[in-house]
Design a protein around this motif. Structure first.
Motif, short mmCIF file in Angstrom:
data_model
loop_
_atom_site.label_atom_id
_atom_site.label_comp_id
_atom_site.label_asym_id
_atom_site.label_seq_id
_atom_site.Cartn_x
_atom_site.Cartn_y
_atom_site.Cartn_z
N PHE A 6 28.92 -15.87 14.55
CA PHE A 6 28.43 -17.16 15.03
C PHE A 6 28.77 -18.25 14.01
CE2 PHE A 6 25.45 -20.63 15.24
CZ PHE A 6 25.55 -20.98 16.57
N LYS A 7 28.52 -18.00 12.74
CA LYS A 7 28.80 -18.98 11.69
C LYS A 7 30.28 -19.32 11.68
CE LYS A 7 28.10 -21.31 7.81
NZ LYS A 7 28.39 -22.71 7.99
N THR A 8 31.12 -18.31 11.77
CA THR A 8 32.57 -18.53 11.78
C THR A 8 32.97 -19.35 13.01
OG1 THR A 8 32.95 -16.48 10.59
CG2 THR A 8 34.83 -17.38 11.79
N GLN A 9 32.45 -18.96 14.18
CA GLN A 9 32.77 -19.70 15.40
C GLN A 9 32.27 -21.14 15.33
OE1 GLN A 9 31.43 -17.64 18.90
NE2 GLN A 9 33.07 -16.12 18.79
N THR A 10 31.07 -21.32 14.81
CA THR A 10 30.51 -22.66 14.69
C THR A 10 31.36 -23.52 13.76
OG1 THR A 10 28.29 -21.84 15.12
CG2 THR A 10 28.46 -23.99 14.05
N ASP A 11 31.76 -22.96 12.64
CA ASP A 11 32.62 -23.70 11.71
C ASP A 11 33.93 -24.11 12.38
OD1 ASP A 11 30.69 -23.46 9.74
OD2 ASP A 11 31.73 -21.85 8.67
N LEU A 12 34.51 -23.22 13.18
CA LEU A 12 35.75 -23.54 13.89
C LEU A 12 35.53 -24.63 14.95
CD1 LEU A 12 37.33 -20.00 14.37
CD2 LEU A 12 38.29 -21.90 13.05
N VAL A 110 19.73 -27.23 24.03
CA VAL A 110 20.81 -28.04 24.59
C VAL A 110 20.67 -29.47 24.07
CG1 VAL A 110 21.81 -28.98 26.72
CG2 VAL A 110 21.11 -26.58 26.62
N GLN A 111 19.44 -29.97 24.01
CA GLN A 111 19.20 -31.31 23.46
C GLN A 111 19.67 -31.38 22.01
OE1 GLN A 111 18.64 -33.95 24.88
NE2 GLN A 111 17.23 -33.73 26.56
N LEU A 112 19.35 -30.36 21.22
CA LEU A 112 19.76 -30.34 19.82
C LEU A 112 21.28 -30.34 19.70
CD1 LEU A 112 17.21 -27.81 18.27
CD2 LEU A 112 17.34 -30.27 17.80
N ILE A 113 21.94 -29.53 20.52
CA ILE A 113 23.41 -29.47 20.48
C ILE A 113 24.00 -30.81 20.86
CG2 ILE A 113 25.46 -28.44 21.54
CD1 ILE A 113 23.77 -25.81 21.79
N LYS A 114 23.57 -31.35 22.00
CA LYS A 114 24.12 -32.62 22.48
C LYS A 114 23.89 -33.74 21.46
CE LYS A 114 23.74 -31.99 27.48
NZ LYS A 114 23.12 -32.51 28.72
N PHE A 141 23.68 -27.45 10.50
CA PHE A 141 22.59 -27.70 11.45
C PHE A 141 22.69 -26.76 12.65
CE2 PHE A 141 20.76 -29.77 15.13
CZ PHE A 141 19.50 -30.12 14.67
N LEU A 142 23.88 -26.68 13.24
CA LEU A 142 24.05 -25.83 14.41
C LEU A 142 23.82 -24.36 14.07
CD1 LEU A 142 27.19 -27.53 16.02
CD2 LEU A 142 24.84 -27.60 16.88
N SER A 143 24.33 -23.94 12.92
CA SER A 143 24.13 -22.54 12.51
C SER A 143 22.67 -22.21 12.28
CB SER A 143 24.93 -22.25 11.23
OG SER A 143 26.31 -22.30 11.50
N ASN A 144 21.94 -23.14 11.71
CA ASN A 144 20.53 -22.90 11.40
C ASN A 144 19.60 -23.08 12.60
OD1 ASN A 144 20.99 -22.29 8.68
ND2 ASN A 144 20.96 -24.45 8.14
N ARG A 145 19.92 -24.00 13.49
CA ARG A 145 18.96 -24.38 14.52
C ARG A 145 19.20 -23.77 15.90
NH1 ARG A 145 15.81 -28.84 13.35
NH2 ARG A 145 14.71 -28.15 15.20
N VAL A 146 20.44 -23.46 16.25
CA VAL A 146 20.69 -22.98 17.61
C VAL A 146 21.44 -21.66 17.68
CG1 VAL A 146 20.59 -25.30 18.61
CG2 VAL A 146 22.80 -24.37 17.91
N SER A 147 21.64 -21.01 16.55
CA SER A 147 22.44 -19.77 16.55
C SER A 147 21.85 -18.70 17.47
CB SER A 147 22.61 -19.22 15.14
OG SER A 147 21.36 -18.91 14.57
N GLY A 148 20.54 -18.48 17.40
CA GLY A 148 19.92 -17.46 18.25
C GLY A 148 20.08 -17.77 19.72
N TRP A 149 19.87 -19.01 20.09
CA TRP A 149 19.96 -19.41 21.49
C TRP A 149 21.40 -19.29 22.00
CZ3 TRP A 149 22.35 -23.31 24.31
CH2 TRP A 149 21.91 -23.44 25.62
N VAL A 150 22.37 -19.78 21.21
CA VAL A 150 23.78 -19.70 21.63
C VAL A 150 24.19 -18.24 21.77
CG1 VAL A 150 26.17 -20.21 20.96
CG2 VAL A 150 24.41 -21.95 20.69
N LYS A 158 30.35 -19.56 26.41
CA LYS A 158 29.42 -19.59 27.56
C LYS A 158 28.60 -20.88 27.57
CE LYS A 158 30.46 -15.41 28.83
NZ LYS A 158 31.89 -15.27 28.83
N VAL A 159 28.21 -21.35 26.40
CA VAL A 159 27.45 -22.60 26.30
C VAL A 159 28.30 -23.76 26.80
CG1 VAL A 159 26.36 -24.22 24.69
CG2 VAL A 159 25.96 -21.78 24.46
N ARG A 160 29.59 -23.70 26.53
CA ARG A 160 30.51 -24.75 26.97
C ARG A 160 30.44 -24.93 28.47
NH1 ARG A 160 36.05 -22.53 26.64
NH2 ARG A 160 35.68 -22.03 28.80
N ASP A 161 30.18 -23.83 29.19
CA ASP A 161 30.20 -23.89 30.65
C ASP A 161 28.86 -24.30 31.27
OD1 ASP A 161 32.84 -23.08 30.58
OD2 ASP A 161 32.31 -20.96 30.62
#
Length: 164
Positions: A6-12, A110-114, A141-150, A158-161
């Protein structure tokens, strides 16, 4: 998807969110050249350029909100004090409180991501000198706050869709 993945994907995703057109085109060319060379189906499902493009579209749509301009001076001050990551997180949370009041049916993640993506894109466009610091803050921020949900949703692809 493991937490390290997840961290690697988020960084990319964040890297391509802030990438210029040449970097994106190079990534597309590289992926075309490497197709079929030992890739797995799971790897083929994740394309950080597509995820970043979807998130950029969302971010651009929210950037017209005058509240984003209001947090710029706080972020610039925080960057000078080397506390940008904390200020970025605080700004996203404050903006989310406003948005969640107007759209309570949208999942908080979703609110946090957006909001975090929109704020990151806005800051990078209006204060290019903060681009690398904001890129790091957004990724963290994304790695710490939404990793479990994503991860529960099946990953960034999948989130993209999601049409929330």
């Amino acid at each position: 998807m493991a937490p390290a993945d997840f961290k690697t994907q988020t960084d990319l995703v964040v890297q391509f969110l802030f990438a210029d057109e040449d970097e994106i085109q190079q990534r597309i060319l590289d992926s075309i050249e490497s197709d079929g060379e030992g890739s797995t189906e799971e790897e083929d499902d994740f394309d950080p350029v597509l995820v970043a493009d979807k998130l950029r579209t969302i971010g651009d749509a929210l950037n017209n909100d005058p509240r984003f301009g209001a947090v710029m001076s706080d972020l610039k001050t925080a960057a000078a004090k080397e506390t940008l990551e904390a200020a970025f997180s605080h700004s996203v949370e404050a903006l989310c409180e406003t948005y969640s009041a107007t759209a309570p049916e949208v999942a908080p993640e979703v609110q946090l991501i957006k909001t975090s993506v929109a704020l990151g894109v806005y800051v990078a466009k209006t204060a290019p000198e903060l681009k690398s610091k904001v890129q790091n803050a957004l990724s963290s921020f994304l790695s710490n706050r939404v990793s479990g949900w994503v991860t529960q949703q099946g990953g960034w692809d999948k989130v993209r869709d999601l049409d929330e």
